[in-house]
Write an enzyme that holds these catalytic residues in place. Structure first.
Site, short mmCIF file in Angstrom:
data_model
loop_
_atom_site.label_atom_id
_atom_site.label_comp_id
_atom_site.label_asym_id
_atom_site.label_seq_id
_atom_site.Cartn_x
_atom_site.Cartn_y
_atom_site.Cartn_z
CG ASP A 1 2.00 -3.66 5.43
OD1 ASP A 1 2.86 -2.80 5.70
OD2 ASP A 1 0.78 -3.43 5.46
CG ASP B 1 3.31 0.76 7.59
OD1 ASP B 1 2.88 0.07 6.66
OD2 ASP B 1 2.63 1.05 8.61
CG HIS C 1 -0.36 0.09 2.54
ND1 HIS C 1 -0.13 1.29 3.19
CD2 HIS C 1 0.05 -0.88 3.40
CE1 HIS C 1 0.39 1.05 4.37
NE2 HIS C 1 0.52 -0.26 4.53
CG HIS D 1 1.91 3.24 12.53
ND1 HIS D 1 0.57 3.01 12.76
CD2 HIS D 1 2.16 2.63 11.34
CE1 HIS D 1 0.05 2.32 11.77
NE2 HIS D 1 1.00 2.07 10.89
CD GLU E 1 -2.47 -1.58 5.79
OE1 GLU E 1 -2.39 -2.54 6.58
OE2 GLU E 1 -2.04 -0.43 6.07
CD GLU E 2 -0.98 2.80 7.54
OE1 GLU E 2 -1.51 2.41 8.60
OE2 GLU E 2 0.21 2.58 7.26
#
Length: 351
Positions: free
Chosen positions: A242, A187, A70, A322, A221-222
């Site tokens: 991922d 990510d 993603h 994150h 996706e998030e």
């Protein structure tokens, strides 16, 4: 073995992380990926959600594979324009306010104008606020300081800023001489770069795949639903690429490919996991098996959507997920090697 060139992958990665793409505002980066694939003469189409699907026809078209990564990232959105001219924000994706404190950011207005700012605590100055260090990092206290001469909400609106405008974070990408890549949004742009380089290698070397293979570059996706649609009825195996999450109790590191056993959605397909492990062993690929307790992927989203597929999850190990993330070139290389072999193998026996 003609594996995808890791240095080229990293250079592509630096371009990807430098294109703002918070979930909900990903057209620019999807267009970049689309252009990259068209130069390789790869068949592509967009879905209605704005994601991109690339397809390479295989020898067997009765059974398909799908791989996904993603391009959407964490970000924020303007929640309120304060009387002071500062901006209150609302988060896009699952992360904490303290992870973005002090970060440079970009605000994109609905007409496409881009302005810069800094994400700060309202009570930042220790010379003014006695409890600056103890104040909670939350929506009430975190705000954006615009790099514009503004004194009130009206002057901010005159710049074109309004509630709902997207806010992206400066990636601050840096490559070190020791092989580390430091940046926000590894990510999952590290995985996107790996998949794009894999496709390039397959096309350059004219490698014929055993099955028709789709590459979904998802863009939601998030927020939970990037890869839960546009899966062909012929798709048997669905592999999400991922990040591998690093922390206390985890076996994932920054140097190997992480093969996920289970995440918050439950175990991934046992036979596919064993197949991936066997491939890694056969080809001398460094890997780690791991469980991600607070994690979900496009593959798990597809399962929840009701697709009858064999699902798996692998990816490079990413430290400080994150937040301001980091990985090593060896993790990218090991992930690329495993994918290179996987797409050329026979499907697992699922009956």
């Amino acid at each position: 073995m003609p594996y995808p060139n890791t240095n080229d992958t990293i250079q592509l990665l630096t371009k990807l992380v430098s294109i703002p793409s918070p979930s909900g505002n990903t057209n620019e980066i999807i267009s970049f990926v689309e252009s990259y694939l068209k130069q390789l003469n790869v068949e592509t189409k967009r879905n209605r959600k704005g994601g991109l699907i690339a397809t390479i026809q295989g020898i067997d078209n009765s059974k398909h594979r799908m791989l996904t990564a993603h391009v959407d990232t964490l970000g924020a959105i303007v929640k309120e324009i304060k009387p002071s001219g500062r901006l209150k924000i609302d988060l896009i994706g699952g992360f904490t306010y303290n992870s973005i404190e002090g970060e440079y950011c970009e605000i994109e207005t609905s007409c496409g104008k881009k302005l810069t700012g800094t994400i700060l605590m309202h009570q930042t100055s220790v010379h003014v606020y006695k409890n600056a260090g103890k104040a909670e990092r939350n929506q009430e206290n975190i705000e954006v300081r615009l790099d514009e001469v503004v004194h009130n909400a009206e002057e901010v609106r005159e710049l074109g800023i309004e509630v709902g405008d997207f806010i992206s974070f400066d990636p601050r990408v840096q490559l070190t001489s020791s092989g580390f890549i430091k940046s926000r949004h590894l990510d999952d742009k590290a995985s996107v770069a790996i998949l794009l380089q894999l496709i390039k290698q397959l096309k350059t070397d004219k490698i014929e795949l055993p099955y028709t293979t789709h590459f979904l570059i998802s863009n939601n996706e998030e927020i939970g639903y990037g890869g839960n649609s546009n899966i062909t009825p012929e798709t048997v195996e669905y592999l999400a690429v991922d990040m591998g999450a690093i922390g206390d109790g985890q076996s994932t590191d920054e140097y190997t490919v992480s093969i996920c056993v289970k995440d918050s959605s439950g175990p991934y397909h046992y036979q596919l996991r064993k197949h991936l492990v066997q491939l890694a062993k056969e080809h001398g690929i460094d890997y780690k098996l791991d469980i991600y307790p607070y994690y979900g992927s496009d593959a798990s989203a597809a399962i929840r959507a009701g697709y009858d597929i064999i699902h798996g999850l692998i990816g490079p190990g990413i430290d400080s997920s994150h937040a301001y993330e980091r990985t090593h070139q060896s993790s990218i290389e090991n992930t690329a090697k495993l994918l290179y072999h996987y797409v050329q193998t026979a499907m697992i026996q699922y009956q």
